[in-house]
Design a protein around this motif. Structure first.
Motif, PDB file in Angstrom:
ATOM      1  N   GLN A  16       0.831  -1.207   0.000  1.00  0.00           N
ATOM      2  CA  GLN A  16       0.000   0.000   0.000  1.00  0.00           C
ATOM      3  C   GLN A  16       0.862   1.252   0.000  1.00  0.00           C
ATOM      4  N   SER A  17       1.935   1.232   0.777  1.00  0.00           N
ATOM      5  CA  SER A  17       2.821   2.392   0.869  1.00  0.00           C
ATOM      6  C   SER A  17       3.511   2.674  -0.462  1.00  0.00           C
ATOM      7  N   ILE A  18       3.932   1.624  -1.171  1.00  0.00           N
ATOM      8  CA  ILE A  18       4.548   1.807  -2.492  1.00  0.00           C
ATOM      9  C   ILE A  18       3.545   2.441  -3.459  1.00  0.00           C
ATOM     10  N   LYS A  19       2.317   1.968  -3.424  1.00  0.00           N
ATOM     11  CA  LYS A  19       1.294   2.502  -4.326  1.00  0.00           C
ATOM     12  C   LYS A  19       0.972   3.960  -4.011  1.00  0.00           C
ATOM     13  N   GLY A  74       7.475   7.768   2.733  1.00  0.00           N
ATOM     14  CA  GLY A  74       6.097   8.153   2.987  1.00  0.00           C
ATOM     15  C   GLY A  74       6.052   9.439   3.794  1.00  0.00           C
ATOM     16  N   PRO A  75       4.934   9.708   4.449  1.00  0.00           N
ATOM     17  CA  PRO A  75       4.831  10.927   5.262  1.00  0.00           C
ATOM     18  C   PRO A  75       5.821  10.909   6.418  1.00  0.00           C
ATOM     19  N   HIS A  76       6.231  12.094   6.861  1.00  0.00           N
ATOM     20  CA  HIS A  76       7.204  12.202   7.951  1.00  0.00           C
ATOM     21  C   HIS A  76       7.043  13.559   8.612  1.00  0.00           C
ATOM     22  N   ASN A  94       8.828  11.071  13.330  1.00  0.00           N
ATOM     23  CA  ASN A  94       7.994   9.938  12.934  1.00  0.00           C
ATOM     24  C   ASN A  94       7.940   9.882  11.411  1.00  0.00           C
ATOM     25  N   PHE A  95       7.907   8.657  10.869  1.00  0.00           N
ATOM     26  CA  PHE A  95       7.949   8.526   9.405  1.00  0.00           C
ATOM     27  C   PHE A  95       7.565   7.111   8.988  1.00  0.00           C
ATOM     28  N   THR A  96       7.332   6.955   7.677  1.00  0.00           N
ATOM     29  CA  THR A  96       7.209   5.627   7.074  1.00  0.00           C
ATOM     30  C   THR A  96       8.154   5.570   5.882  1.00  0.00           C
ATOM     31  N   ALA A  97       8.714   4.392   5.656  1.00  0.00           N
ATOM     32  CA  ALA A  97       9.631   4.206   4.530  1.00  0.00           C
ATOM     33  C   ALA A  97       9.637   2.743   4.124  1.00  0.00           C
ATOM     34  N   VAL A  98       9.844   2.513   2.826  1.00  0.00           N
ATOM     35  CA  VAL A  98       9.940   1.160   2.288  1.00  0.00           C
ATOM     36  C   VAL A  98      11.209   1.039   1.469  1.00  0.00           C
ATOM     37  N   HIS A  99      11.930  -0.076   1.641  1.00  0.00           N
ATOM     38  CA  HIS A  99      13.088  -0.401   0.817  1.00  0.00           C
ATOM     39  C   HIS A  99      12.759  -1.656   0.017  1.00  0.00           C
ATOM     40  N   ALA A 100      12.971  -1.593  -1.278  1.00  0.00           N
ATOM     41  CA  ALA A 100      12.784  -2.762  -2.144  1.00  0.00           C
ATOM     42  C   ALA A 100      14.084  -3.037  -2.883  1.00  0.00           C
ATOM     43  N   LYS A 101      14.572  -4.259  -2.749  1.00  0.00           N
ATOM     44  CA  LYS A 101      15.744  -4.678  -3.512  1.00  0.00           C
ATOM     45  C   LYS A 101      15.298  -5.611  -4.624  1.00  0.00           C
ATOM     46  N   GLY A 102      16.031  -5.586  -5.737  1.00  0.00           N
ATOM     47  CA  GLY A 102      15.671  -6.469  -6.831  1.00  0.00           C
ATOM     48  C   GLY A 102      16.681  -6.420  -7.953  1.00  0.00           C
ATOM     49  N   ILE A 103      16.485  -7.282  -8.925  1.00  0.00           N
ATOM     50  CA  ILE A 103      17.359  -7.355 -10.096  1.00  0.00           C
ATOM     51  C   ILE A 103      16.708  -6.596 -11.243  1.00  0.00           C
ATOM     52  N   LEU A 104      17.451  -5.644 -11.798  1.00  0.00           N
ATOM     53  CA  LEU A 104      16.933  -4.785 -12.868  1.00  0.00           C
ATOM     54  C   LEU A 104      17.198  -5.418 -14.227  1.00  0.00           C
ATOM     55  N   THR A 105      16.171  -5.516 -15.028  1.00  0.00           N
ATOM     56  CA  THR A 105      16.324  -6.005 -16.400  1.00  0.00           C
ATOM     57  C   THR A 105      15.735  -4.978 -17.364  1.00  0.00           C
ATOM     58  N   ILE A 106      16.345  -4.857 -18.526  1.00  0.00           N
ATOM     59  CA  ILE A 106      15.859  -3.933 -19.552  1.00  0.00           C
ATOM     60  C   ILE A 106      14.698  -4.583 -20.300  1.00  0.00           C
ATOM     61  N   VAL A 107      13.630  -3.835 -20.507  1.00  0.00           N
ATOM     62  CA  VAL A 107      12.451  -4.346 -21.236  1.00  0.00           C
ATOM     63  C   VAL A 107      12.587  -3.957 -22.703  1.00  0.00           C
ATOM     64  N   GLU A 108      12.486  -4.939 -23.590  1.00  0.00           N
ATOM     65  CA  GLU A 108      12.640  -4.683 -25.023  1.00  0.00           C
ATOM     66  C   GLU A 108      11.381  -4.986 -25.821  1.00  0.00           C
ATOM     67  N   ASP A 109      10.437  -5.705 -25.219  1.00  0.00           N
ATOM     68  CA  ASP A 109       9.189  -6.046 -25.905  1.00  0.00           C
ATOM     69  C   ASP A 109       8.368  -4.778 -26.130  1.00  0.00           C
TER      70      ASP A 109
END
Length: 200
Positions: A16-19, A74-76, A94-109
Protein backbone atom coordinates in the motif's frame (compact mmCIF):
# COMPACT_ATOMS: atom_id res chain seq x y z
CA UNK A 1 17.37 -0.57 6.93
CA UNK A 2 17.49 -0.72 10.71
CA UNK A 3 14.01 -1.73 11.90
CA UNK A 4 13.28 -2.43 15.58
CA UNK A 5 10.55 -5.06 15.86
CA UNK A 6 7.88 -2.60 17.06
CA UNK A 7 8.46 -0.39 13.98
CA UNK A 8 8.24 -3.24 11.45
CA UNK A 9 5.70 -2.67 8.68
CA UNK A 10 3.37 -5.52 7.71
CA UNK A 11 3.63 -6.83 4.14
CA UNK A 12 0.25 -5.58 2.93
CA UNK A 13 0.99 -2.10 4.25
CA UNK A 14 4.33 -2.21 2.41
CA UNK A 15 2.49 -2.74 -0.89
CA UNK A 16 0.00 0.00 0.00
CA UNK A 17 2.82 2.39 0.87
CA UNK A 18 4.55 1.81 -2.49
CA UNK A 19 1.29 2.50 -4.33
CA UNK A 20 0.63 5.68 -2.32
CA UNK A 21 4.22 6.96 -2.52
CA UNK A 22 5.46 5.83 -5.96
CA UNK A 23 8.10 8.53 -6.45
CA UNK A 24 11.25 6.69 -5.43
CA UNK A 25 15.01 6.88 -5.27
CA UNK A 26 16.62 4.07 -7.28
CA UNK A 27 20.16 3.37 -6.05
CA UNK A 28 22.77 1.15 -7.71
CA UNK A 29 26.52 0.76 -8.09
CA UNK A 30 28.19 1.54 -11.40
CA UNK A 31 31.94 1.02 -11.78
CA UNK A 32 32.47 1.22 -8.03
CA UNK A 33 30.44 4.41 -7.62
CA UNK A 34 27.02 4.74 -5.99
CA UNK A 35 24.49 6.46 -8.23
CA UNK A 36 20.84 7.38 -7.68
CA UNK A 37 17.89 8.45 -9.81
CA UNK A 38 14.64 10.00 -8.59
CA UNK A 39 11.73 8.57 -10.57
CA UNK A 40 8.23 7.05 -10.28
CA UNK A 41 7.95 3.27 -10.07
CA UNK A 42 4.77 1.23 -10.41
CA UNK A 43 4.15 -2.02 -8.57
CA UNK A 44 3.12 -4.77 -10.98
CA UNK A 45 -0.33 -6.33 -10.65
CA UNK A 46 1.16 -9.53 -9.21
CA UNK A 47 3.26 -7.46 -6.75
CA UNK A 48 6.43 -9.20 -7.90
CA UNK A 49 8.07 -6.37 -9.86
CA UNK A 50 8.56 -2.61 -10.11
CA UNK A 51 8.21 -0.94 -13.50
CA UNK A 52 9.78 2.31 -14.74
CA UNK A 53 12.18 3.85 -17.23
CA UNK A 54 15.40 5.87 -17.39
CA UNK A 55 16.20 8.71 -19.76
CA UNK A 56 18.52 7.18 -22.35
CA UNK A 57 21.55 9.35 -21.42
CA UNK A 58 21.27 8.29 -17.75
CA UNK A 59 24.35 6.14 -16.94
CA UNK A 60 22.30 4.17 -14.44
CA UNK A 61 20.85 2.22 -17.35
CA UNK A 62 24.06 0.17 -17.07
CA UNK A 63 22.59 -1.40 -13.91
CA UNK A 64 20.89 -4.13 -15.95
CA UNK A 65 21.17 -7.62 -14.43
CA UNK A 66 22.44 -6.03 -11.20
CA UNK A 67 20.85 -5.68 -7.79
CA UNK A 68 19.37 -2.24 -7.13
CA UNK A 69 17.75 -0.61 -4.12
CA UNK A 70 14.52 1.39 -4.43
CA UNK A 71 13.61 3.72 -1.55
CA UNK A 72 10.02 4.89 -1.11
CA UNK A 73 9.52 7.66 1.47
CA UNK A 74 6.10 8.15 2.99
CA UNK A 75 4.83 10.93 5.26
CA UNK A 76 7.20 12.20 7.95
CA UNK A 77 7.31 14.94 10.57
CA UNK A 78 9.06 16.31 13.65
CA UNK A 79 7.77 15.25 17.06
CA UNK A 80 8.36 17.85 19.79
CA UNK A 81 9.08 16.72 23.37
CA UNK A 82 6.98 19.69 24.50
CA UNK A 83 3.92 17.62 23.58
CA UNK A 84 4.60 15.00 26.23
CA UNK A 85 3.41 14.90 29.84
CA UNK A 86 7.01 14.97 31.11
CA UNK A 87 10.21 16.87 30.46
CA UNK A 88 12.20 13.63 30.53
CA UNK A 89 12.11 13.25 26.76
CA UNK A 90 13.87 14.31 23.58
CA UNK A 91 12.83 15.39 20.06
CA UNK A 92 12.31 12.70 17.43
CA UNK A 93 10.92 12.16 13.94
CA UNK A 94 7.99 9.94 12.93
CA UNK A 95 7.95 8.53 9.41
CA UNK A 96 7.21 5.63 7.07
CA UNK A 97 9.63 4.21 4.53
CA UNK A 98 9.94 1.16 2.29
CA UNK A 99 13.09 -0.40 0.82
CA UNK A 100 12.78 -2.76 -2.14
CA UNK A 101 15.74 -4.68 -3.51
CA UNK A 102 15.67 -6.47 -6.83
CA UNK A 103 17.36 -7.35 -10.10
CA UNK A 104 16.93 -4.78 -12.87
CA UNK A 105 16.32 -6.01 -16.40
CA UNK A 106 15.86 -3.93 -19.55
CA UNK A 107 12.45 -4.35 -21.24
CA UNK A 108 12.64 -4.68 -25.02
CA UNK A 109 9.19 -6.05 -25.91
CA UNK A 110 7.42 -3.12 -27.70
CA UNK A 111 3.97 -4.15 -26.46
CA UNK A 112 5.16 -4.42 -22.87
CA UNK A 113 6.86 -1.03 -23.12
CA UNK A 114 3.72 0.61 -24.49
CA UNK A 115 1.55 -0.91 -21.74
CA UNK A 116 3.94 0.26 -19.03
CA UNK A 117 3.94 3.83 -20.35
CA UNK A 118 0.14 3.88 -20.57
CA UNK A 119 -0.06 2.53 -17.01
CA UNK A 120 2.22 5.33 -15.75
CA UNK A 121 0.14 8.06 -17.38
CA UNK A 122 -3.18 6.60 -16.27
CA UNK A 123 -1.90 6.15 -12.72
CA UNK A 124 -0.99 9.81 -12.28
CA UNK A 125 -3.23 11.76 -14.64
CA UNK A 126 -6.32 13.12 -12.90
CA UNK A 127 -9.57 11.34 -13.78
CA UNK A 128 -11.17 14.65 -14.78
CA UNK A 129 -8.19 15.72 -16.92
CA UNK A 130 -8.85 16.52 -20.58
CA UNK A 131 -5.56 14.82 -21.50
CA UNK A 132 -5.85 11.34 -23.00
CA UNK A 133 -2.65 9.61 -24.05
CA UNK A 134 -4.67 7.29 -26.30
CA UNK A 135 -5.37 10.27 -28.58
CA UNK A 136 -1.77 11.49 -28.84
CA UNK A 137 -0.18 11.11 -32.29
CA UNK A 138 1.33 7.61 -32.54
CA UNK A 139 4.45 8.76 -34.36
CA UNK A 140 5.08 11.37 -31.68
CA UNK A 141 4.84 8.71 -28.96
CA UNK A 142 7.14 6.37 -30.89
CA UNK A 143 9.68 9.16 -31.23
CA UNK A 144 9.66 9.79 -27.48
CA UNK A 145 10.15 6.08 -26.78
CA UNK A 146 13.54 6.30 -28.50
CA UNK A 147 14.71 8.57 -25.66
CA UNK A 148 14.00 6.17 -22.80
CA UNK A 149 15.24 2.86 -21.43
CA UNK A 150 12.28 0.91 -19.99
CA UNK A 151 13.06 -1.53 -17.20
CA UNK A 152 11.56 -3.98 -14.75
CA UNK A 153 12.91 -4.78 -11.29
CA UNK A 154 12.16 -8.29 -10.06
CA UNK A 155 11.72 -7.83 -6.31
CA UNK A 156 13.96 -10.01 -4.15
CA UNK A 157 13.51 -8.30 -0.78
CA UNK A 158 10.95 -5.93 0.72
CA UNK A 159 11.09 -4.22 4.09
CA UNK A 160 9.12 -1.38 5.58
CA UNK A 161 9.39 0.79 8.66
CA UNK A 162 6.65 2.84 10.28
CA UNK A 163 7.95 4.81 13.23
CA UNK A 164 4.76 6.10 14.83
CA UNK A 165 5.72 6.47 18.50
CA UNK A 166 4.93 2.78 19.19
CA UNK A 167 7.71 2.81 21.78
CA UNK A 168 5.74 5.29 23.90
CA UNK A 169 2.71 4.86 26.12
CA UNK A 170 -0.81 5.06 24.70
CA UNK A 171 -1.35 8.27 26.67
CA UNK A 172 1.69 9.90 25.11
CA UNK A 173 0.78 8.72 21.61
CA UNK A 174 -2.65 10.30 21.96
CA UNK A 175 -1.04 13.57 23.07
CA UNK A 176 1.14 13.54 19.95
CA UNK A 177 -1.87 12.86 17.73
CA UNK A 178 -3.74 15.81 19.26
CA UNK A 179 -0.83 18.16 18.62
CA UNK A 180 -0.27 16.93 15.05
CA UNK A 181 -3.94 17.44 14.19
CA UNK A 182 -3.60 21.11 15.15
CA UNK A 183 -0.85 21.65 12.55
CA UNK A 184 -1.62 22.65 8.93
CA UNK A 185 0.93 20.46 7.14
CA UNK A 186 -0.13 17.44 5.07
CA UNK A 187 2.69 15.33 6.50
CA UNK A 188 1.63 16.07 10.07
CA UNK A 189 -2.00 15.19 9.32
CA UNK A 190 -0.96 12.00 7.52
CA UNK A 191 1.23 10.88 10.43
CA UNK A 192 -1.59 11.64 12.88
CA UNK A 193 -3.95 9.43 10.87
CA UNK A 194 -1.43 6.59 10.69
CA UNK A 195 -0.87 6.86 14.42
CA UNK A 196 -4.61 6.69 15.04
CA UNK A 197 -4.91 3.63 12.81
CA UNK A 198 -2.03 1.93 14.62
CA UNK A 199 -3.69 2.09 18.03
CA UNK A 200 -7.17 0.99 17.02
Amino acid sequence: MYIPEHFKMETEFIYQSIKENPFSILVSEIDGEMIATHLPLLLSEDKQSLIGHFAKPNPQKESFEKEVLCIFSGPHCYISPSWYETDRSVPTWNFTAVHAKGILTIVEDPEKIHKSLLALVKRFESKDSNYNVDFVDTQYIEGLKKGIVPFEIKITQLEGKQKLSQNHSLERRNLVIQELELLPGENERAIAKLMKDSIR
